[in-house]
Design a protein around this motif. Structure first.
Motif, mmCIF file in Angstrom:
data_model
loop_
_atom_site.group_PDB
_atom_site.id
_atom_site.type_symbol
_atom_site.label_atom_id
_atom_site.label_comp_id
_atom_site.label_asym_id
_atom_site.label_seq_id
_atom_site.Cartn_x
_atom_site.Cartn_y
_atom_site.Cartn_z
ATOM 1 N N ILE A 1 0.833 -1.207 0.000
ATOM 2 C CA ILE A 1 0.000 0.000 0.000
ATOM 3 C C ILE A 1 0.866 1.255 0.000
ATOM 4 N N VAL A 2 1.903 1.281 0.831
ATOM 5 C CA VAL A 2 2.788 2.449 0.903
ATOM 6 C C VAL A 2 3.474 2.688 -0.440
ATOM 7 N N PHE A 3 4.022 1.651 -1.060
ATOM 8 C CA PHE A 3 4.704 1.828 -2.333
ATOM 9 C C PHE A 3 3.734 2.206 -3.447
ATOM 10 N N THR A 4 2.496 1.720 -3.392
ATOM 11 C CA THR A 4 1.501 2.103 -4.378
ATOM 12 C C THR A 4 1.185 3.592 -4.264
ATOM 13 N N PHE B 1 4.306 5.573 -5.556
ATOM 14 C CA PHE B 1 4.382 5.577 -7.018
ATOM 15 C C PHE B 1 3.273 6.435 -7.618
ATOM 16 N N GLY B 2 2.092 6.426 -7.014
ATOM 17 C CA GLY B 2 1.006 7.279 -7.485
ATOM 18 C C GLY B 2 1.370 8.748 -7.388
ATOM 19 N N LEU B 3 1.951 9.146 -6.252
ATOM 20 C CA LEU B 3 2.394 10.532 -6.099
ATOM 21 C C LEU B 3 3.495 10.887 -7.090
ATOM 22 N N PHE C 1 4.027 9.610 -10.094
ATOM 23 C CA PHE C 1 3.465 9.775 -11.434
ATOM 24 C C PHE C 1 2.590 11.016 -11.521
ATOM 25 N N PHE C 2 1.930 11.400 -10.427
ATOM 26 C CA PHE C 2 1.145 12.626 -10.407
ATOM 27 C C PHE C 2 2.048 13.835 -10.605
ATOM 28 N N VAL C 3 3.177 13.878 -9.902
ATOM 29 C CA VAL C 3 4.133 14.983 -10.044
ATOM 30 C C VAL C 3 4.710 15.001 -11.459
ATOM 31 N N CYS C 4 5.039 13.833 -11.995
ATOM 32 C CA CYS C 4 5.554 13.775 -13.365
ATOM 33 C C CYS C 4 4.519 14.294 -14.360
ATOM 34 N N GLU C 5 3.261 13.969 -14.141
ATOM 35 C CA GLU C 5 2.175 14.454 -15.001
ATOM 36 C C GLU C 5 2.063 15.974 -14.937
ATOM 37 N N LEU C 6 2.125 16.510 -13.724
ATOM 38 C CA LEU C 6 2.055 17.971 -13.579
ATOM 39 C C LEU C 6 3.223 18.662 -14.274
ATOM 40 N N LEU C 7 4.421 18.138 -14.086
ATOM 41 C CA LEU C 7 5.600 18.737 -14.721
ATOM 42 C C LEU C 7 5.527 18.652 -16.242
#
Length: 69
Positions: free
Chosen positions: A42-45, A48-50, A52-58
């Motif tokens: 759960i922690v790693f999921t 990784f979600g955060l 990819f979210f930051v990568c999407e924003l950038l």
């Protein structure tokens, strides 16, 4: 060839008796180990979600600057 292998070649390999015999060989995890591993997943999921979210924003910011919107 082992005795069990000879028997399986002659008969049905997925008989209930064979399945039960294999299930007895399985090393089942303890509740503590299962909880620990589940929490780790759960922690790693979430991490990784955060990520990819930051990568999407950038990438959205970079593309919008290139396109000019």
């Amino acid at each position: 060839m082992a005795k069990d292998q000879k028997k399986n070649k002659k008969g049905w390999a997925y008989s209930p008796a064979n399945v039960m015999r294999e299930l007895k060989k399985v090393k089942w995890p303890s509740v503590k180990q299962l909880s620990k591993d589940s929490l780790l997943v759960i922690v790693f999921t979430v991490l990784f979600g955060l990520y990819f979210f930051v990568c999407e924003l950038l990438s959205t910011g970079i593309v919008s600057r290139i396109v000019g919107k």
